[in-house]
Design a protein around this motif. Sequence first.
Motif, short mmCIF file in Angstrom:
data_model
loop_
_atom_site.label_atom_id
_atom_site.label_comp_id
_atom_site.label_asym_id
_atom_site.label_seq_id
_atom_site.Cartn_x
_atom_site.Cartn_y
_atom_site.Cartn_z
N ILE A 161 14.00 2.83 4.18
CA ILE A 161 13.20 3.72 3.35
C ILE A 161 14.11 4.83 2.81
O ILE A 161 14.75 5.54 3.58
CB ILE A 161 12.03 4.30 4.16
CG1 ILE A 161 11.13 3.15 4.63
CG2 ILE A 161 11.24 5.31 3.33
CD1 ILE A 161 10.15 3.52 5.72
N SER A 162 14.15 4.94 1.49
CA SER A 162 14.98 5.98 0.87
C SER A 162 14.13 6.78 -0.10
O SER A 162 12.98 6.45 -0.38
CB SER A 162 16.16 5.33 0.13
OG SER A 162 15.69 4.56 -0.95
N GLY A 163 14.71 7.88 -0.62
CA GLY A 163 14.02 8.67 -1.63
C GLY A 163 12.97 9.58 -1.02
O GLY A 163 12.91 9.77 0.20
N CYS A 164 12.13 10.09 -1.88
CA CYS A 164 11.12 11.05 -1.43
C CYS A 164 9.93 10.96 -2.37
O CYS A 164 10.08 11.04 -3.60
CB CYS A 164 11.73 12.45 -1.49
SG CYS A 164 10.58 13.76 -1.13
N ALA A 165 8.75 10.74 -1.82
CA ALA A 165 7.54 10.65 -2.64
C ALA A 165 7.12 12.05 -3.09
O ALA A 165 7.36 13.03 -2.39
CB ALA A 165 6.41 10.00 -1.84
N THR A 166 6.50 12.13 -4.26
CA THR A 166 6.09 13.45 -4.75
C THR A 166 4.83 13.94 -4.04
O THR A 166 4.62 15.13 -3.91
CB THR A 166 5.84 13.41 -6.27
OG1 THR A 166 5.00 12.29 -6.55
CG2 THR A 166 7.14 13.29 -7.04
N GLU A 167 4.00 13.01 -3.59
CA GLU A 167 2.78 13.35 -2.87
C GLU A 167 2.79 12.58 -1.56
O GLU A 167 3.47 11.56 -1.46
CB GLU A 167 1.53 12.91 -3.68
CG GLU A 167 1.42 13.51 -5.07
CD GLU A 167 1.08 14.98 -5.03
OE1 GLU A 167 0.48 15.42 -4.03
OE2 GLU A 167 1.44 15.70 -5.99
N PRO A 168 2.01 13.03 -0.56
CA PRO A 168 1.94 12.27 0.69
C PRO A 168 1.48 10.83 0.46
O PRO A 168 0.53 10.59 -0.29
CB PRO A 168 0.90 13.04 1.52
CG PRO A 168 0.92 14.42 0.97
CD PRO A 168 1.23 14.28 -0.49
N VAL A 169 2.19 9.89 1.11
CA VAL A 169 1.84 8.48 0.95
C VAL A 169 1.86 7.75 2.29
O VAL A 169 2.44 8.22 3.27
CB VAL A 169 2.83 7.74 0.01
CG1 VAL A 169 2.68 8.22 -1.43
CG2 VAL A 169 4.27 7.89 0.50
N VAL A 170 1.21 6.58 2.29
CA VAL A 170 1.32 5.62 3.38
C VAL A 170 1.99 4.38 2.79
O VAL A 170 1.61 3.93 1.71
CB VAL A 170 -0.06 5.23 3.95
CG1 VAL A 170 0.09 4.19 5.06
CG2 VAL A 170 -0.79 6.45 4.47
N LEU A 171 2.99 3.87 3.48
CA LEU A 171 3.59 2.60 3.07
C LEU A 171 2.83 1.47 3.76
O LEU A 171 2.75 1.43 4.98
CB LEU A 171 5.08 2.57 3.48
CG LEU A 171 5.80 1.23 3.38
CD1 LEU A 171 5.81 0.70 1.95
CD2 LEU A 171 7.24 1.37 3.89
N VAL A 172 2.24 0.60 2.96
CA VAL A 172 1.45 -0.50 3.49
C VAL A 172 2.16 -1.82 3.19
O VAL A 172 2.61 -2.03 2.06
CB VAL A 172 0.03 -0.54 2.86
CG1 VAL A 172 -0.81 -1.66 3.43
CG2 VAL A 172 -0.66 0.81 3.05
#
Lengths: 153, 632
Positions: free
Chosen positions: B112-123
């Motif tokens: 997992i790399s980078g950064c999401a702009t809003e909170p997320v769940v990886l499904v």
Amino acid sequence: MQQSRPSVFIRTHFDACTGCQLCQAACSLHMFGGYNPRKSMLTIRRKWENMAHIPVVCEQCASPMCLRACPVQAISRDEKTKVVGIDREKCISCGLCDRYCPLGMIHLDAESGKAFKCDLCDGSPSCVKACPTGALDLITSPIRPGDAAEGQS
Amino acid sequence: MNSAAWGVMLHADLTTGTFQDVVLPDWLQEGYLGGKGYAAKLLLDLIPERADPLGPDNMLLFLPGPLTGTPAPAMRACVATKSPQTNLFLDSYFGGMFGPEIKYAGYDGLMISGCATEPVVLVVDRDGPRLQPAEALWGLDTLETTRRVKEVLGDEEFKIATIGPAGERQVRYSLICCEFNRQAGRGGAGAVMGSKNLKAVALKGERLVRVHDQSAFDRALDRANKEIRDSAECRSLMASGTAGSVEFANEAGLIPANNFSDGTSSLAKKLGDAGQSRALWLSRAACFGCPIACTQMGAVRTGTYAQMVTDIVEYESAAMLGTNLGIGDARAVAHLTKLCDLLGLDSISTGACVGFAMEAASKGLLAGWAPAEEIADLEFGNIPAAEEVIRMIAAQQGELGRLLSQGVKAAAKTLGPEAERLAQHVKGLEMPAWGPRGAPGMGLAYMTADRGACHQRGFPVGYEATGMEWRGKPVQALSLEGKAELVATLQDYLAGTDCLVKCDFGAMGVAPETYAELLNAATGRNVEASFFDELGRRIWNTTRLFNLREGLDISHEHLPRRFVEEPLPSGPHKGHRITDEDMRTLLADYYQVRDWDAQGRPLKESLIHSGVETDRRVVLTAPMAQNETREA
């Protein structure tokens, strides 16, 4: 009507079960040739976070609701072993057996859509052999197959 | 050919929201195997030099091993990343059910790399990988998040890894909670996950893990399980988990009391297996595929914390949140441990930080720095005060909460030189619960562990405190001779088998030959028992290269001053300390055993000899757009 259960059955002991899922891994290996507890014929219910583990196995019911619900008679009881089995050639993937098994013991295969259930591994269940704690016991009924009346086995 | 390893990882770039299946090159699979091996090489190759651990360039890896997901006893997985506590290599291991699920999803790892702009769940499920919004989950504790993610996805069968509120706020020692309540605890992987705005990962895998040679695998399984049944250590773990270590460590003078100011504690008896068994335990529980079942689940039935369900208070938590804080009530320590789990804090580092604060307060070092009401009751043995500080840390609330949320190293630096003498850490990672003054080999293991003060990279205490034989001779606790070789050998073997990914407790029973047999049958390889030692040596050189590149130098390899200057006040090794001269001797021996120069840098020949891959590296190409990532 001749409706008896197999002469062997699996007795579960929730107090010995640790939830390790080795039974389920053994079952998926038996049914599908690989490991994935999700693809097994028995389940483990968990209660109070991860404190209690309650194994649930197919009872090979005397009056199986899955068998009655099947619209194409793909589910039947083997005359000799009394195991309730599914003929996958006949199975039309409708899922009605799953819907009407109150214990959730029918496994609908995600790939084929076909229904699978416990076949007792020809009388020597892999799950029982895999259990390291004795939470699954293989019991041989003193009543010979065919002797028992419905509901008494 | 079937193999229990897939040779494929999933790369999720949270900045772009894109995914990519990464085929692992053969040389990587052969040379680094899985788990810790992949962690060592991938972090070296994929993280830009001196990247901010809490920035988008850091990678967060979830890595099972080739045997994870099979019934080989007992296998786990690890999280690897660049640590925000040490700025160095970090691998943190967890059991439970999440590691196997990565394999059932068809992967040897998640990158997992980078950064999401809003909170997320990886499904990740049958429909492939995707990101879902997680605003509604932000702020929830770890177990509630686990429950809610399943509810939102409408499927109980997902397996979840999540951070708590502490990870969201990037508290430096935040953990990742892996279903079920199994923590990747050390080093702040949860802060890295929080910095990426990744609240949780939810997996549901439908694939079958197939081994190469089933009948050979079955034979190896029988052998491994027999070795576990025949092992006294494993049987002891079946009976009482690591709670049994509380009284052992106390008798050996190794348990931390009041911020490591002593090595014995009169409270130990109440916190050990006898005390916990009476006050808490109701039922045993196991991680996936484990015949040992080291967890004793229980509940507080009466009193202040009544009706709380609790895991066994394993040794580290019992000591760090118990004796180390002067607290001897098993139910209270269970409560504090559960609080750390729910808020998403590493119980070891939290115990060290609270102990540091209690001692600093008693010495007047916090007065005038934090408001009087924040530190009024902050003294050893005060349970409500400990609870309050833990809540403040997780919320980064108040001067004290903000200060301690940075870890003891940074907190001590802020408070000044006198406080630095109270900060128990190596390289920024707080000490676990084995004081080294009566076990200099353990001191060396702390100084040299790749992730900072860690008891799991090599545990010579097993020899030093028992007089167990090493190479035909009983080990003398206080002797320095031969300790470097002992530590390096233990480190190598553990790192090699951390590629499988083995659990340390299974390894107390399963022999190296049997691990080799399991691996060969599962993957079609043909290795011997010595393979794990060689692999481990390669890994220790690889993580060393990473750490040197990130700024490590040998001036960081020393013990906290307390262990150097203050003689142990009690216990069998009363009066002993590890002097500066002792440390120099141990380290010089160690660098020599490792074929490193006097500055602790691997020699070119030692890299070649141990097979470190310096020419070839893993490169990620730009991911495809989301809707093209996978076939149906």
